[in-house]
Write an enzyme that holds these catalytic residues in place. Structure first.
Site, PDB file in Angstrom:
ATOM      1  N   THR A  56      25.534 -22.770   9.866  1.00  0.00           N
ATOM      2  CA  THR A  56      26.885 -22.501   9.350  1.00  0.00           C
ATOM      3  C   THR A  56      27.677 -21.915  10.511  1.00  0.00           C
ATOM      4  OG1 THR A  56      26.569 -20.191   8.751  1.00  0.00           O
ATOM      5  CG2 THR A  56      25.806 -21.801   7.155  1.00  0.00           C
ATOM      6  N   CYS A  57      28.955 -21.590  10.260  1.00  0.00           N
ATOM      7  CA  CYS A  57      29.732 -21.041  11.369  1.00  0.00           C
ATOM      8  C   CYS A  57      29.231 -19.656  11.772  1.00  0.00           C
ATOM      9  CB  CYS A  57      31.215 -21.016  11.024  1.00  0.00           C
ATOM     10  SG  CYS A  57      31.534 -20.253   9.457  1.00  0.00           S
ATOM     11  N   GLU A 116      30.787 -14.429  -0.740  1.00  0.00           N
ATOM     12  CA  GLU A 116      31.527 -15.704  -0.561  1.00  0.00           C
ATOM     13  C   GLU A 116      30.652 -16.869  -1.040  1.00  0.00           C
ATOM     14  OE1 GLU A 116      30.824 -18.076   1.869  1.00  0.00           O
ATOM     15  OE2 GLU A 116      29.387 -17.050   3.145  1.00  0.00           O
ATOM     16  N   GLN A 167      30.551 -20.218  -0.298  1.00  0.00           N
ATOM     17  CA  GLN A 167      30.224 -21.414   0.488  1.00  0.00           C
ATOM     18  C   GLN A 167      28.763 -21.478   0.923  1.00  0.00           C
ATOM     19  OE1 GLN A 167      32.863 -19.539   1.173  1.00  0.00           O
ATOM     20  NE2 GLN A 167      34.671 -20.844   1.007  1.00  0.00           N
ATOM     21  N   GLU A 225      48.443 -17.294  11.872  1.00  0.00           N
ATOM     22  CA  GLU A 225      47.289 -17.895  11.200  1.00  0.00           C
ATOM     23  C   GLU A 225      47.235 -17.482   9.726  1.00  0.00           C
ATOM     24  OE1 GLU A 225      45.247 -20.077  12.285  1.00  0.00           O
ATOM     25  OE2 GLU A 225      43.713 -20.008  10.724  1.00  0.00           O
ATOM     26  N   MET A 226      47.484 -16.187   9.491  1.00  0.00           N
ATOM     27  CA  MET A 226      47.422 -15.677   8.124  1.00  0.00           C
ATOM     28  C   MET A 226      48.502 -16.326   7.257  1.00  0.00           C
ATOM     29  SD  MET A 226      45.327 -13.197   7.139  1.00  0.00           S
ATOM     30  CE  MET A 226      45.313 -11.523   7.763  1.00  0.00           C
TER      31      MET A 226
END
Lengths: 284, 458
Positions: free
Chosen positions: B58-59, B125, B127, B203-204
């Site tokens: 994963t990241c 989370e 994911q 980005e936000m």
């Protein structure tokens, strides 16, 4: 069993239903809602049976007017529930209905004998006056409750405290009383406006009829009595509110405050009418 | 037969190091190739060290989940770790210790914690469970897993599901963009007819705008001091469908939009206020008192806090939203403690099951031995095969019932680990590879395991 005693059945159902709500278990919430609807159906049945037995003449008894008021409030709430899916309003409004029923029970079943004063036409006008005023007042009662919710909710958002955004697993009781969930400001404001839009014309016609009856009874359109002054003040407040909403787009907190003041005046005018100074309304 | 996990995550390695590993494991082909390399690792006796393997990437983490061969003990695990470390970081010294190594119960607990999102950067989370399922499916596709990893992964999914349903770990979202959308739902009834003005190209701001689009917003106006940058930002950040909802406007024109906008998102790099009290006050009358929701997610702040004092205007800055999320993070941390207990229970259950597997070959060989003896002896007196087989089976079950129960207990209980060895010696059970892999024994072992005959004995 008198009809007043019959009305204790829906009263106890409403009170009993709150036990399910206060248990604060999600599975009991449906039982609470079902009981409220059951109470409403029984209330409606009693209303129609009484109407069938005694006819419209019973509308001239003070306790019947209180029962009728409770019934109209429930109808208004049930209709709002259908259109706006605002199930939580039931939580707030049912106690008002229950209190009405209890007041009706303790109010003596005395007829207001107006036959010596009014012609048949005037009596029909009086009946319509009562019905319109009560429906209008019920709508304003609803607007009052909605405005109170609005003010609490708006304050939560403004000061950024006690505002739970995410927890979705709570009981409706907690959602309503602690988190202000279930409504957003726009929806509350729109419901408030609807109550005003429908209620104001009814009240206007009702008051006009009251003035007509006053002129018929006292041979004058205006005799200075607290009930007239308060009624006109109430009407004026709602007229200003409606005007500001339509013309200047007034909404939000100010509109809610207007609604609250308007309804408090209605309460005082009704109190004057029935309990404090019945003679001022011409009842005695 | 040990479970071994070697990996690196946001807790043990910097993003640069994690990138190195994930780049080398970027595609399924690369992962398959590396899995095969690991499966080919052999000890001095030319025996494979690893029986089963799955690779999770994963990241935030890359992990190698393995079931080792019975002959692979502590030393071999270190050898595998060094091999992996050298494969990815040839130039780094092994002492850098970017990889962590977990064995058996610790490894199982770790995997269950990862699946339940207790070890994630943002606890709870969702994911990660999907990513673990992908890793498992991939290992099935590559045929690099077997009975133990199958059971391990399914138990991990089960554990994650229990954690999600039995705790409130996932019930409190923790992203700023999600909070912004939820807040706006407190003010507005429907977002589909609302207009949003996004100031800046942070980005936000992008994430929040995307979240608003997901929630049904159709009109988003983006204003940036450099219009080209805003156009580039839209091109880069939004998908085809999202672009239909987004318009870029000149920065000088955003004042004109204020009377018609319902939500303003501010995410610029400006050092001073972009929106002041005096900018908003005159607009309120033009807006006919419609509520205006301002979200300032820039640091330093770009919207004058005094604006919140205006009636029907609601201003939230990054700290206000952060506080709400903080509450949720606290809730999640508290829930993580309960979830940890669930993980512990499930990990122990799995280890008991896995340990009981050690007893399978002994049980099978013991049964066969008794059967063989009975076969020889009974053949002298009973001629009919069917009748003889029935008696053999019945006697075997009766004779071995209590010993087998004890063997199973011994397999799970580490205090009685010597019992299996004693049995082997007592009954002269040959557990060599050749004997074990005789056709009949193989089938019997598989049947014992697959039919769940090896049940936990407590």
């Amino acid at each position: 069993m008198t009809t007043g005693e019959l009305y204790l059945i829906p009263f106890f159902i409403y009170v009993f239903s709150y036990i399910f709500l206060l248990l604060r278990k999600k599975k009991f919430y449906q039982a609470f809602v079902s009981l409220i609807y059951a109470g409403f159906i029984i209330q409606s049945l009693i209303f129609f049976i009484w109407l069938n037995l005694h006819g419209l003449k019973d509308l001239m008894s003070v306790d019947w007017i209180v029962f009728f008021n409770a019934w109209v409030i429930m109808i208004v709430v049930v209709l709002f529930n259908l259109f706006y899916k605002t199930k939580y309003i039931l939580i707030y409004i049912t106690p008002i209905v229950a209190i009405n029923l209890l007041i009706g029970f303790f109010t003596p079943h005395t007829y207001i004998n107006l036959k010596p004063f009014f012609s048949n036409f005037d009596q029909a006008v009086l009946l319509t006056h009562i019905i319109l005023i009560l429906i209008g007042d019920s709508l304003f009662a609803l607007a009052f409750i909605i405005s109170l919710i609005y003010i609490f909710q708006e304050r939560r958002i403004k000061i950024k405290k006690n505002l739970k955004l995410f927890d979705k697993k709570n009981h409706p009781f907690d959602e309503v009383f602690y988190q202000g969930k279930g409504y957003n400001l726009e929806l509350l404001d729109s419901m408030n406006y609807q109550c005003l839009k429908i209620g104001f014309p009814l009240i206007t016609v009702g008051i006009a009829m009251g003035i007509y009856l006053s002129s018929s009874l006292f041979k004058s359109f205006m005799i200075v009595k607290p009930i007239e002054i308060i009624s006109l003040a109430t009407w004026l407040i709602y007229a200003v509110l409606l005007h500001e909403r339509v013309a200047k787009g007034l909404r939000g907190k100010k509109a809610a405050v207007f609604s609250i003041i308007g309804f408090l005046l209605i309460i005082s005018s009704l109190s004057f009418s029935f309990y404090l100074f019945p003679e001022f309304h011409g009842f005695k | 037969m040990d479970i071994l996990i070697i990996g690196l995550s946001h807790k043990s390695a910097e993003i640069g190091d994690r990138e190195v590993v994930s780049k080398k494991l970027l595609t399924p082909e690369l992962r398959q190739e590396f899995a095969k390399k690991l499966l080919n690792l052999k000890d001095a006796g030319d025996r494979p060290l690893i029986k089963e393997i799955a690779i999770l990437t994963t990241c935030n983490r890359s992990e190698f989940i393995m079931d080792l061969s019975p002959w692979a003990v502590g030393k071999e695990a270190h050898f595998i770790k060094d091999y992996i470390s050298e494969y990815f970081f040839a130039k780094k010294s092994v002492d850098d210790d970017l990889f962590y190594m977990l064995l058996n119960l610790e490894a199982v607990k770790h995997l269950f914690s990862v699946a339940s999102s207790l070890d994630s950067m943002v606890i709870g989370e969702p994911q990660i469970l999907g990513q673990i399922k992908d890793a498992y499916n991939e290992s099935c596709e590559f045929k690099t897993n077997g009975q133990v990893l199958n059971k391990l992964f399914h138990k991990a999914f089960y554990c994650a599901k229990r954690v999600r349903t039995e705790t409130k770990i996932a019930s409190s979202p923790v992203s700023v963009s999600y909070a912004a959308v939820e807040l706006s739902k407190k003010i507005f009834n429907s977002l589909s007819d609302k207009k949003i003005l996004l100031l800046g190209t942070g980005e936000m701001g992008k994430l929040t705008a995307k979240h608003f689009i997901k929630s049904g917003v159709h009109n988003i106006y983006i204003a940036n001091r450099t219009k080209e940058k805003a156009c580039h930002f839209v091109e880069e950040s939004f998908g085809m469908n999202e672009k239909n909802c987004v318009d870029v406007i000149d920065f000088s024109e955003y004042y004109k939009l204020l009377p018609h906008t319902d939500i303003i998102l501010c995410s610029t790099g400006s050092e001073g206020y972009v929106l002041r009290y005096d900018d908003i006050m005159p607009v309120i009358k033009l807006r006919k008192q419609r509520p205006l929701f301002l979200i300032d997610i820039s640091v330093p702040r770009n919207i004058d806090p005094e604006i919140n004092k205006i009636s029907n205007v609601y201003l939230y800055d990054i700290d206000d939203i952060g506080k709400m999320i903080e509450d949720n993070l606290e809730i999640r941390k508290k829930e993580a403690e309960t979830a940890g207990e669930l993980v512990e229970i499930n990990a122990k259950e799995f280890m008991e099951w896995k340990n009981s597997l050690n007893a399978v070959p002994v049980i099978v060989l013991l049964r066969n031995k008794v059967k063989d003896i009975l076969e020889v002896e009974l053949s002298k007196y009973i001629g009919e095969k069917k009748e003889k087989d029935l008696i053999i089976n019945s006697l075997t079950n009766k004779i071995l019932h209590e010993p087998i129960t004890l063997i199973k207990k011994a397999a799970v209980d580490s205090n009685e680990a010597n019992m299996l060895e004693t049995l082997k010696t007592l009954f002269n059970l040959d557990l060599s590879k050749e004997t074990l892999h005789k056709k009949g024994n193989d089938n019997a072992i598989n049947k014992e395991c697959e039919k769940g005959k090896i049940k936990l004995v407590k």
